[in-house]
Design an enzyme around this catalytic site. Structure first.
Site, PDB file in Angstrom:
ATOM      1  N   TYR A  71     -11.838  16.810  20.999  1.00 28.53           N
ATOM      2  CA  TYR A  71     -10.565  16.263  20.510  1.00 28.53           C
ATOM      3  C   TYR A  71     -10.722  15.486  19.210  1.00 28.53           C
ATOM      4  O   TYR A  71      -9.813  15.473  18.386  1.00 28.53           O
ATOM      5  CB  TYR A  71      -9.863  15.431  21.603  1.00 28.53           C
ATOM      6  CG  TYR A  71      -8.844  16.285  22.310  1.00 28.53           C
ATOM      7  CD1 TYR A  71      -9.254  17.362  23.081  1.00 28.53           C
ATOM      8  CD2 TYR A  71      -7.486  16.088  22.131  1.00 28.53           C
ATOM      9  CE1 TYR A  71      -8.332  18.206  23.672  1.00 28.53           C
ATOM     10  CE2 TYR A  71      -6.548  16.920  22.714  1.00 28.53           C
ATOM     11  CZ  TYR A  71      -6.980  17.977  23.486  1.00 28.53           C
ATOM     12  OH  TYR A  71      -6.064  18.818  24.050  1.00 28.53           O
ATOM     13  N   GLU A  90       0.811  -1.213   0.000  1.00 29.38           N
ATOM     14  CA  GLU A  90       0.000   0.000   0.000  1.00 29.38           C
ATOM     15  C   GLU A  90       0.849   1.270   0.000  1.00 29.38           C
ATOM     16  O   GLU A  90       0.329   2.367   0.217  1.00 29.38           O
ATOM     17  CB  GLU A  90      -0.985  -0.060   1.172  1.00 29.38           C
ATOM     18  CG  GLU A  90      -1.930  -1.227   0.908  1.00 29.38           C
ATOM     19  CD  GLU A  90      -2.946  -1.522   1.972  1.00 29.38           C
ATOM     20  OE1 GLU A  90      -4.013  -2.026   1.606  1.00 29.38           O
ATOM     21  OE2 GLU A  90      -2.676  -1.277   3.156  1.00 29.38           O
TER      22      GLU A  90
HETATM   23  P1  13P Z   1       1.431  -4.759   3.907  1.00 26.39           P
HETATM   24  O1  13P Z   1       1.961  -5.869   4.796  1.00 26.39           O
HETATM   25  O2  13P Z   1       1.747  -4.972   2.459  1.00 26.39           O
HETATM   26  O3  13P Z   1       1.871  -3.396   4.427  1.00 26.39           O
HETATM   27  O4  13P Z   1      -0.142  -4.780   4.032  1.00 26.39           O
HETATM   28  C1  13P Z   1      -0.696  -4.768   5.319  1.00 26.39           C
HETATM   29  C2  13P Z   1      -2.024  -4.124   5.364  1.00 26.39           C
HETATM   30  O5  13P Z   1      -2.346  -3.533   6.360  1.00 26.39           O
HETATM   31  C3  13P Z   1      -2.940  -4.232   4.221  1.00 26.39           C
HETATM   32  O6  13P Z   1      -4.059  -3.405   4.438  1.00 26.39           O
END
Ligand code: 13P
Length: 212
Positions: free
Chosen positions: A121, A75
């Site tokens: 907050y 991501e």
């Molecule tokens: P990654 O291990 O590739 O960072 O993906 C983890 C994640 O949170 C997917 O939404």
């Protein structure tokens, strides 16, 4: 220590803290910071935030090329989209924390702001929280949806997935993320009870006084 070395250590410190606070589990979630030269440091794919190693954290150019470290989060592309749209942002936090993900799985009648302004907050740290439709984790189309929302929002929610929160520092992004998780928890604790969210005037006053 160089800026990059210090930020690598900062990511290790913060990953451990989030894992110990049970905001991150398994290998879910990813963190990034933007360096002065425009490249980002992002957590490697399939890594546990609880046991990151500074030298293995991925360094990715603003064009998305791996410059150093292990293969980056699948991501990383949406982290880059947030930085492109928010010049002041220097950190992005994406986690699968329980109460926030639960909110992401509800049916929402409005998608421009899915949590009520229960506390000052929440308004100060999180602001309006739009819901983006479901995408498979790693789907490149997600970057464009994130880009659209990032223009006007420091935080957003991915349907059936979890939040993305940005900040001027990693600590600031984490504080905002934690505020969001606490609001999500309050939302479920309050349940069907009649609540009294802040008025539009109160929200405007907070935004005027604490504008950032
Ligand atoms: P990654 O291990 O590739 O960072 O993906 C983890 C994640 O949170 C997917 O939404």
């Amino acid at each position: 220590m160089s800026e990059e070395g210090a930020q690598r250590e900062n990511l290790v410190r913060c990953g451990k803290l989030l894992y110990e606070r049970r905001l991150a589990h398994g290998s879910a979630g990813n963190l990034s910071v933007r360096l002065a030269d425009g490249a980002i440091l992002v957590t490697p794919t399939n890594s546990s935030l609880g046991s990151l190693e500074a030298s293995r954290i991925s360094k990715v150019s603003s064009a998305g090329d791996l410059l150093a470290g292990d293969p980056p989060s699948k991501e990383a592309f949406f982290h880059l989209a947030v930085y492109e749209e928010r010049p002041a942002a220097r950190a992005v936090v994406h986690l699968h924390s329980t109460y926030s993900v639960a909110v992401s799985c509800l049916c929402h009648t409005r998608t421009d702001d899915i949590l009520p302004p229960l506390t000052a907050y929440h308004v100060m740290r999180v602001g309006k929280l739009p819901l983006l439709k479901y995408f498979r984790p790693g789907d490149r189309a997600l970057a464009e949806a994130v880009r659209g929302a990032a223009r006007d929002h420091r935080a957003m929610m991915l349907a059936n997935h979890g939040p993305i929160v940005s900040g001027r520092t990693l600590d600031e992004a984490i504080h905002a993320y934690e505020e969001l998780e606490e609001t999500a928890k309050l939302f479920f604790i309050l349940g069907e009870r009649k609540t009294a969210p802040l008025s539009a005037e109160a929200v405007m006053e907070i935004n005027a006084v604490f504008a950032s």
